[in-house]
Design an enzyme around this catalytic site. Structure first.
Site, short mmCIF file in Angstrom:
data_model
loop_
_atom_site.label_atom_id
_atom_site.label_comp_id
_atom_site.label_asym_id
_atom_site.label_seq_id
_atom_site.Cartn_x
_atom_site.Cartn_y
_atom_site.Cartn_z
CB THR A 27 62.89 62.03 -53.69
OG1 THR A 27 61.80 61.50 -52.95
CG2 THR A 27 62.78 63.51 -51.95
CB ILE A 85 52.76 57.32 -50.23
CG1 ILE A 85 53.14 57.09 -49.28
CG2 ILE A 85 53.58 56.05 -51.02
CD1 ILE A 85 54.54 57.41 -48.84
CE LYS A 86 56.75 61.51 -57.20
NZ LYS A 86 58.51 61.82 -57.90
CB ILE A 87 50.65 55.12 -56.08
CG1 ILE A 87 51.47 55.58 -54.69
CG2 ILE A 87 50.42 53.69 -56.36
CD1 ILE A 87 50.07 54.38 -53.52
#
Ligand SMILES: O=P(O)(O)OC[C@H]1O[C@](O)(CO)[C@@H](O)[C@@H]1O
Length: 225
Positions: A27, A85-87
């Site tokens: 997402t 976790i998208k960073i």
């Protein structure tokens, strides 16, 4: 090789997860905002659909490392799933990646547009890097080549970080990154359907049924006629 759905549409995710062994969901803030309801509710529903083993990649919004880590801890704690976790690949993002690695929170480096950014993220501790193929193509770049170069660099240095190619607008882009050796792709609903849909497949199936039924009768199936 991983195939993920880039979506927050729970109806689509439910149906695709039933008929295909997808590897997870990605997402981003844009995708979640499109659903116009509490994001945490959507994320919890996604985990309950795909289960706690398949991956769910969720992006943070903060721009400083301390806050990014806080967001990452919150999401990881509240969702009982296999969370990444998208960073984004910016200095505060790298700083957060180093901390999260120590906390055993898995990271996907996002908004990757060059092989150098991917290498930097891998060294900072990211498990996945997500190069945006179509956004690169859109500004006269070569998204497939960026993916191919990242794969080559990771192979050269025996880097364990995987390439999760993202931002596709057509099947040809997906096919080419697969040929380039990407470790995974994340695709929208349209692109996912086009990965298997073919008019000749549909025509062939219909013709087989028509030919069969012309002799054995309507609805006849093996073992029952
Ligand atoms: O260009 P698009 O289609 O918005 O895609 C950007 C991509 O980046 C990601 O944020 C990477 O995971 C995906 O959610 C999305 O596929």
């Amino acid at each position: 090789m991983n195939i993920l759905l880039d979506s927050a549409k729970v109806d689509f995710i439910t149906s695709a997860n039933e008929y295909y062994p997808i590897d997870g969901i990605t997402t981003n803030p844009t995708i979640l905002a499109k659903e116009k309801r509490p994001y945490i509710e959507i994320l919890q529903e996604i985990v309950s659909i795909i289960g706690s083993e398949k991956m769910l990649h969720v992006q943070v919004l903060s721009t400083n490392a301390k806050e990014i880590v806080k967001e990452a801890e919150y999401v990881s704690q509240i969702l009982n799933g296999n969370i990444y976790i998208k960073i984004p690949v910016v200095p505060e993002g790298f700083k957060a990646m180093m901390t999260l690695q120590k906390l055993n929170i898995k990271v996907t480096a996002t908004a990757v547009f060059t092989p150098q950014q991917a290498l930097m993220a891998a060294k900072a501790g990211a498990s996945f890097v997500a190069p945006y193929v179509n956004r690169i193509d859109n500004i006269s770049g070569d998204g497939v080549k960026v993916v191919a170069d990242i794969v080559k660099i990771f192979d050269t240095y025996h880097i364990k970080t995987q390439v999760l190619a993202a931002s596709f607008k057509n099947v040809e882009q997906v096919q080419k990154v697969c040929l380039a050796g990407t470790h995974g792709v994340t695709v929208s609903e349209d692109v996912f359907i086009n990965l298997y849909h073919h008019p000749l497949t549909e025509w062939s199936v219909n013709t087989f049924i028509e030919d069969w039924e012309s002799v054995y009768g309507k609805g006849a199936i093996l073992g029952e006629v």
